[in-house]
Design a protein around this motif. Structure first.
Motif, PDB file in Angstrom:
ATOM      1  N   THR A  78       0.788  -1.232   0.000  1.00  0.00           N
ATOM      2  CA  THR A  78       0.000   0.000   0.000  1.00  0.00           C
ATOM      3  C   THR A  78       0.823   1.288   0.000  1.00  0.00           C
ATOM      4  O   THR A  78       0.284   2.345  -0.309  1.00  0.00           O
ATOM      5  N   LEU A  79       2.103   1.225   0.346  1.00  0.00           N
ATOM      6  CA  LEU A  79       2.888   2.460   0.466  1.00  0.00           C
ATOM      7  C   LEU A  79       2.966   3.186  -0.877  1.00  0.00           C
ATOM      8  O   LEU A  79       3.206   2.559  -1.917  1.00  0.00           O
ATOM      9  N   PRO A  80       2.786   4.516  -0.867  1.00  0.00           N
ATOM     10  CA  PRO A  80       2.807   5.269  -2.136  1.00  0.00           C
ATOM     11  C   PRO A  80       4.106   5.079  -2.921  1.00  0.00           C
ATOM     12  O   PRO A  80       4.073   4.992  -4.154  1.00  0.00           O
ATOM     13  N   HIS A  81       5.253   5.020  -2.239  1.00  0.00           N
ATOM     14  CA  HIS A  81       6.504   4.911  -2.995  1.00  0.00           C
ATOM     15  C   HIS A  81       6.731   3.512  -3.569  1.00  0.00           C
ATOM     16  O   HIS A  81       7.674   3.308  -4.338  1.00  0.00           O
ATOM     17  N   MET A  82       5.865   2.540  -3.222  1.00  0.00           N
ATOM     18  CA  MET A  82       5.926   1.215  -3.847  1.00  0.00           C
ATOM     19  C   MET A  82       5.069   1.144  -5.113  1.00  0.00           C
ATOM     20  O   MET A  82       5.092   0.146  -5.831  1.00  0.00           O
ATOM     21  N   ARG A  83       4.330   2.226  -5.371  1.00  0.00           N
ATOM     22  CA  ARG A  83       3.339   2.210  -6.439  1.00  0.00           C
ATOM     23  C   ARG A  83       3.941   1.819  -7.784  1.00  0.00           C
ATOM     24  O   ARG A  83       3.336   1.068  -8.553  1.00  0.00           O
ATOM     25  N   GLY A  84       5.127   2.345  -8.094  1.00  0.00           N
ATOM     26  CA  GLY A  84       5.728   2.056  -9.394  1.00  0.00           C
ATOM     27  C   GLY A  84       5.893   0.571  -9.639  1.00  0.00           C
ATOM     28  O   GLY A  84       5.553   0.055 -10.716  1.00  0.00           O
ATOM     29  N   LEU A  85       6.397  -0.150  -8.636  1.00  0.00           N
ATOM     30  CA  LEU A  85       6.593  -1.593  -8.775  1.00  0.00           C
ATOM     31  C   LEU A  85       5.257  -2.333  -8.756  1.00  0.00           C
ATOM     32  O   LEU A  85       5.019  -3.231  -9.571  1.00  0.00           O
ATOM     33  N   LEU A  86       4.392  -1.942  -7.831  1.00  0.00           N
ATOM     34  CA  LEU A  86       3.084  -2.598  -7.734  1.00  0.00           C
ATOM     35  C   LEU A  86       2.270  -2.419  -9.014  1.00  0.00           C
ATOM     36  O   LEU A  86       1.562  -3.334  -9.442  1.00  0.00           O
TER      37      LEU A  86
END
Length: 285
Positions: A211-219
């Motif tokens: 859920t972390l915003p900075h993981m968004r690219g990978l997710l």
């Protein structure tokens, strides 16, 4: 053919491409001479997408380094399996799912070990085609079945697995791709056919990694491939204990799960709202 694989199954080609890239490094943590063959043309294409979001040109990296993570994960589980196999009583090793794993081909194993690879029929067929003419270095059995199928245990037993004997299970690259109820069911079913003292290892992310915003690219990359990450836990020891396993969970970069390659700080377990991945290993109660 890779076109016969569905979205989740194709992630096995990504893993193979990562292992091929690691094998080309002068400071490699392991050598997988079959990884490039197994990854085909699709694996490097998937890896290129991961690299593009992980190492954006002109910007600081904010995502975890997938190449370093995968290298450490592979080496960690290599060592885990080799240690288990040195036990004369450990006659059964089960990779579930097996994906494009080549440990049965690239590593030496004691004669007393029987090696089982469990995965969907399309995955095992693709692997068999790519490794045509290559002989495994162990007593090798394949079990073509989905781990969410109602009775895959019967197929495993029919291939020669004995629930009354000690076994070693590796659940690599699966738990974050399946819904939480399925994760619990798989762990429960593995426990039911594992005699006390059997070993288990797995990798799993924490809840914040989903859920972390900075993981968004990978997710977003995985979601775009139609194989989103679905499950994580902040208490992997408790999760496995619920299903009969006493385990230790290490984060990449911690002693025993580093190998001089993890590039980021390791957050203490008490810190909240940070991404984590765990390498879990232990034994059946």
């Amino acid at each position: 053919m890779a076109t016969d694989l569905d979205a989740v199954e194709r992630t096995a080609l990504l893993t193979a491409a990562l292992r091929a890239a690691e094998t080309r490094r002068s400071d490699r943590l392991y050598e997988d001479p079959y990884a490039e063959l197994l990854s085909g043309r699709t694996g490097p294409e998937l890896l290129a997408e991961i690299r593009a979001v992980t190492f954006p040109p002109g910007r600081e990296r904010t995502l975890p380094s997938t190449p370093d993570y995968n290298a450490i994960r592979t080496r960690f589980f290599d060592d885990f399996l080799q240690e288990a196999a040195r036990d004369q009583d450990m006659t059964q090793i089960v990779l579930a799912p097996a994906g494009m794993d080549s440990r049965a081909y690239r590593m030496s194993w004691p004669r007393h070990v029987r090696w089982f690879e469990v995965d969907r029929p399309a995955v095992l067929a693709h692997k068999r085609e790519r490794l045509d003419g290559v002989e495994p270095r162990v007593d090798h059995r394949t079990v073509a079945v989905d781990l969410t199928a109602p009775d895959w245990e019967s197929d495993l037993r029919a291939s020669g697995y004995d629930p009354g004997l000690p076994s070693t299970w590796l659940l690599e690259g699966i738990l974050y791709y399946i819904p939480e109820p399925d994760a619990h069911r798989i762990l429960d079913r593995v426990a039911r056919i594992s005699t006390p003292g059997s070993r288990i290892a797995a990798d799993i992310v924490n809840s914040a990694a989903l859920t972390l915003p900075h993981m968004r690219g990978l997710l977003d990359v995985f979601a775009g491939w139609n194989c989103p990450w679905l499950f994580g836990t902040d208490e992997p020891e408790e999760l496995f204990d619920q299903h009969g396993f006493s385990v230790r969970a290490l984060q990449p970069g911690e002693a025993g799960a580093d190998f001089g390659r993890w590039p980021d700080p390791v957050p203490p377990r008490s810190e909240r709202d940070v991404r984590r991945v765990f390498f879990v290993s232990g034994r059946r109660h």
